[in-house]
Design a protein around this motif. Structure first.
Motif, PDB file in Angstrom:
ATOM      1  N   ARG A  71       0.828  -1.202   0.000  1.00  0.00           N
ATOM      2  CA  ARG A  71       0.000   0.000   0.000  1.00  0.00           C
ATOM      3  C   ARG A  71       0.864   1.253   0.000  1.00  0.00           C
ATOM      4  N   LEU A  72       1.905   1.272   0.833  1.00  0.00           N
ATOM      5  CA  LEU A  72       2.814   2.417   0.865  1.00  0.00           C
ATOM      6  C   LEU A  72       3.546   2.579  -0.460  1.00  0.00           C
ATOM      7  N   LEU A  73       4.025   1.470  -1.007  1.00  0.00           N
ATOM      8  CA  LEU A  73       4.735   1.532  -2.282  1.00  0.00           C
ATOM      9  C   LEU A  73       3.830   2.072  -3.385  1.00  0.00           C
ATOM     10  N   GLY A  74       2.597   1.583  -3.434  1.00  0.00           N
ATOM     11  CA  GLY A  74       1.659   2.064  -4.448  1.00  0.00           C
ATOM     12  C   GLY A  74       1.374   3.541  -4.319  1.00  0.00           C
ATOM     13  N   ASP A  75       1.178   4.013  -3.072  1.00  0.00           N
ATOM     14  CA  ASP A  75       0.910   5.434  -2.838  1.00  0.00           C
ATOM     15  C   ASP A  75       2.089   6.308  -3.275  1.00  0.00           C
ATOM     16  N   MET A  76       3.304   5.888  -2.903  1.00  0.00           N
ATOM     17  CA  MET A  76       4.488   6.695  -3.230  1.00  0.00           C
ATOM     18  C   MET A  76       4.744   6.728  -4.736  1.00  0.00           C
ATOM     19  N   ILE A  77       4.646   5.564  -5.377  1.00  0.00           N
ATOM     20  CA  ILE A  77       4.868   5.519  -6.834  1.00  0.00           C
ATOM     21  C   ILE A  77       3.812   6.341  -7.556  1.00  0.00           C
ATOM     22  N   SER A  78       2.559   6.224  -7.121  1.00  0.00           N
ATOM     23  CA  SER A  78       1.471   6.988  -7.743  1.00  0.00           C
ATOM     24  C   SER A  78       1.686   8.486  -7.587  1.00  0.00           C
ATOM     25  N   LEU A  79       2.094   8.917  -6.389  1.00  0.00           N
ATOM     26  CA  LEU A  79       2.320  10.341  -6.130  1.00  0.00           C
ATOM     27  C   LEU A  79       3.436  10.901  -7.004  1.00  0.00           C
ATOM     28  N   TRP A  80       4.567  10.202  -7.058  1.00  0.00           N
ATOM     29  CA  TRP A  80       5.693  10.684  -7.849  1.00  0.00           C
ATOM     30  C   TRP A  80       5.387  10.668  -9.344  1.00  0.00           C
ATOM     31  N   LEU A  81       4.729   9.612  -9.812  1.00  0.00           N
ATOM     32  CA  LEU A  81       4.343   9.558 -11.227  1.00  0.00           C
ATOM     33  C   LEU A  81       3.417  10.712 -11.575  1.00  0.00           C
ATOM     34  N   CYS A  82       2.424  10.926 -10.734  1.00  0.00           N
ATOM     35  CA  CYS A  82       1.443  11.986 -10.988  1.00  0.00           C
ATOM     36  C   CYS A  82       2.103  13.353 -11.070  1.00  0.00           C
ATOM     37  N   ASN A  83       2.907  13.690 -10.071  1.00  0.00           N
ATOM     38  CA  ASN A  83       3.518  15.021 -10.031  1.00  0.00           C
ATOM     39  C   ASN A  83       4.582  15.225 -11.109  1.00  0.00           C
ATOM     40  N   MET A  84       5.382  14.193 -11.365  1.00  0.00           N
ATOM     41  CA  MET A  84       6.425  14.331 -12.385  1.00  0.00           C
ATOM     42  C   MET A  84       5.828  14.410 -13.791  1.00  0.00           C
ATOM     43  N   LEU A  85       4.817  13.589 -14.063  1.00  0.00           N
ATOM     44  CA  LEU A  85       4.167  13.641 -15.375  1.00  0.00           C
ATOM     45  C   LEU A  85       3.475  14.985 -15.588  1.00  0.00           C
ATOM     46  N   ALA A  86       2.824  15.485 -14.531  1.00  0.00           N
ATOM     47  CA  ALA A  86       2.173  16.791 -14.637  1.00  0.00           C
ATOM     48  C   ALA A  86       3.198  17.888 -14.907  1.00  0.00           C
ATOM     49  N   TYR A  87       4.345  17.811 -14.255  1.00  0.00           N
ATOM     50  CA  TYR A  87       5.402  18.811 -14.478  1.00  0.00           C
ATOM     51  C   TYR A  87       5.921  18.749 -15.913  1.00  0.00           C
ATOM     52  N   ILE A  88       6.159  17.547 -16.407  1.00  0.00           N
ATOM     53  CA  ILE A  88       6.671  17.385 -17.771  1.00  0.00           C
ATOM     54  C   ILE A  88       5.667  17.914 -18.796  1.00  0.00           C
ATOM     55  N   ILE A  89       4.379  17.580 -18.592  1.00  0.00           N
ATOM     56  CA  ILE A  89       3.343  18.035 -19.525  1.00  0.00           C
ATOM     57  C   ILE A  89       3.226  19.556 -19.492  1.00  0.00           C
ATOM     58  N   MET A 124      -4.081   4.001 -12.280  1.00  0.00           N
ATOM     59  CA  MET A 124      -4.272   2.814 -13.101  1.00  0.00           C
ATOM     60  C   MET A 124      -3.010   1.953 -13.105  1.00  0.00           C
ATOM     61  N   LEU A 125      -1.856   2.597 -13.227  1.00  0.00           N
ATOM     62  CA  LEU A 125      -0.594   1.865 -13.290  1.00  0.00           C
ATOM     63  C   LEU A 125      -0.239   1.197 -11.961  1.00  0.00           C
ATOM     64  N   THR A 126      -0.649   1.812 -10.863  1.00  0.00           N
ATOM     65  CA  THR A 126      -0.291   1.277  -9.545  1.00  0.00           C
ATOM     66  C   THR A 126      -1.419   0.469  -8.914  1.00  0.00           C
ATOM     67  N   TYR A 127      -2.472   0.174  -9.674  1.00  0.00           N
ATOM     68  CA  TYR A 127      -3.588  -0.593  -9.112  1.00  0.00           C
ATOM     69  C   TYR A 127      -3.172  -1.948  -8.552  1.00  0.00           C
ATOM     70  N   PHE A 162      -0.741  -2.775  -6.796  1.00  0.00           N
ATOM     71  CA  PHE A 162      -0.307  -2.612  -5.409  1.00  0.00           C
ATOM     72  C   PHE A 162      -1.510  -2.536  -4.474  1.00  0.00           C
ATOM     73  N   VAL A 163      -2.570  -1.858  -4.926  1.00  0.00           N
ATOM     74  CA  VAL A 163      -3.795  -1.764  -4.122  1.00  0.00           C
ATOM     75  C   VAL A 163      -4.426  -3.143  -3.943  1.00  0.00           C
ATOM     76  N   LEU A 164      -4.498  -3.887  -5.023  1.00  0.00           N
ATOM     77  CA  LEU A 164      -5.085  -5.230  -4.984  1.00  0.00           C
ATOM     78  C   LEU A 164      -4.298  -6.144  -4.050  1.00  0.00           C
ATOM     79  N   VAL A 165      -2.990  -6.172  -4.206  1.00  0.00           N
ATOM     80  CA  VAL A 165      -2.143  -7.036  -3.376  1.00  0.00           C
ATOM     81  C   VAL A 165      -2.239  -6.626  -1.909  1.00  0.00           C
ATOM     82  N   LEU A 176      -3.865  -9.574 -11.896  1.00  0.00           N
ATOM     83  CA  LEU A 176      -3.362  -8.370 -11.252  1.00  0.00           C
ATOM     84  C   LEU A 176      -4.269  -7.148 -11.439  1.00  0.00           C
ATOM     85  N   SER A 177      -5.233  -7.256 -12.331  1.00  0.00           N
ATOM     86  CA  SER A 177      -6.175  -6.146 -12.529  1.00  0.00           C
ATOM     87  C   SER A 177      -7.575  -6.511 -12.047  1.00  0.00           C
ATOM     88  N   ARG A 178      -7.698  -7.589 -11.298  1.00  0.00           N
ATOM     89  CA  ARG A 178      -9.022  -8.031 -10.826  1.00  0.00           C
ATOM     90  C   ARG A 178      -9.659  -6.969  -9.935  1.00  0.00           C
TER      91      ARG A 178
END
Length: 309
Positions: free
Chosen positions: A189-207, A238-241, A243-246, A284-286
């Motif tokens: 859960r922690l890994l999914g949250d951290m990866i999602s946060l960094w992906l979101c902010n970095m992608l938004a910055y690049i765009i 979507m990419l980190t889902y 982690f939520v499932l596991v 993994l996407s169930r």
């Protein structure tokens, strides 16, 4: 203080409204399929065997437990939301060197005036680090309530009443699993949250920096920039889902409930083992989609067991 209370009230309202959706999602995540699939058509009008969607599944729950049955586990989830909001806000204040929420906002405005409207990479990095610390702290503090919420929900499968209240659930978990039982499924859960946060902010910055022009060059571009955070947040979730499932599966794994024990569910030795098994099965996407759910290929539906085997 008023802003904090408004956040608590808003969060509680959204939690109540979204709880039936989360309940159905969790039952699907653990593999509970009480309704036989029916023949339907996909977006290309081809016949496919489909599993019940959100509303059909919810009607099934209401038929068995009534409308109140859709709100199993709501109390610990509300506690988690309220405590998480307070902890998150307080950690952000400390990280920003502020004594109150208002001071923190004033510091942010002052910093923006110094730097300008265009966020720098360093500023995005610093803000993301502060947010990561605040989210992680809130997640760790509230995870025991999250575990209790999930276990209250999956009791629907075996019609158990083992987890009937917060205090009794705390005693049960501590007696059977010890202190670590309150943090089952925390790492993914922690890994999914951290990866999602960094992906979101970095992608938004690049765009915003490289794909779109500065907002001063057109109001339409400015509007697109304001939506970039929401779009990238959706993509990151979507990419980190997995982690939520596991995480959810590990929170209920081998907990003494039918939904977390063989032969209904496998017993995983670790969250990595859970990930690998789900990956081998193509699961993994169930639970990621609650509509137009295609029945798994190669599975036979056993009506007497009310699940796929």
């Amino acid at each position: 203080m008023a802003d904090t209370w408004s956040q608590l009230y808003l969060g509680a309202g959204l939690t109540v409204l979204s709880h039936p959706l989360m309940f159905v999602k969790v039952l699907i995540q653990v593999g509970h399929e009480p309704i036989a699939p029916v023949m339907g058509r996909n977006i290309f009008r081809r016949p496919v065997l489909q599993l019940p969607g959100l509303f059909t599944y919810a009607k099934h729950i209401v038929k068995i437990d009534g409308k109140r049955g859709l709100f199993k586990g709501l109390t610990p989830r509300l506690c988690a939301g309220a405590i998480g909001t307070l902890v998150h806000g307080r950690v952000l204040q400390v990280a920003a060197g502020s004594t109150s929420y208002q001071d923190m906002k004033e510091n942010e405005c002052t910093e923006m005036e110094k730097i300008g409207d265009e966020p720098s990479l360093q500023r995005v990095f610093d803000e993301t680090m502060r947010e990561m610390i605040a989210r992680s702290t809130a997640t760790i503090v509230t995870h025991p309530f999250h575990v209790i919420t999930l276990r209250c929900m999956i009791q629907f499968i075996g019609r158990e009443t083992k987890y009937s209240g917060i205090f009794s659930s705390v005693v049960t978990i501590y007696k059977e699993e010890g202190f670590l039982g309150f943090f089952a499924g925390l790492i993914p859960r922690l890994l999914g949250d951290m990866i999602s946060l960094w992906l979101c902010n970095m992608l938004a910055y690049i765009i915003n920096t490289y794909a779109l022009e500065p907002p001063s060059q057109g109001s339409q571009i400015g509007e697109l920039r304001s939506y970039s955070q929401a779009v990238t947040g959706f993509l990151a979730s979507m990419l980190t889902y997995p982690f939520v499932l596991v995480s959810n599966l590990m929170a209920v794994n081998n907990c003494g409930l039918v939904g977390g024990l063989p032969p209904y569910a496998a017993v995983y030795t670790s969250w990595v083992d859970c990930w690998r098994q789900l990956s081998r099965e193509g699961n993994l996407s169930r639970g990621n989609s609650l509509f137009f759910r295609k029945a798994p290929a190669g599975r036979i539906y056993a009506a007497d067991q009310k699940r796929f085997v």
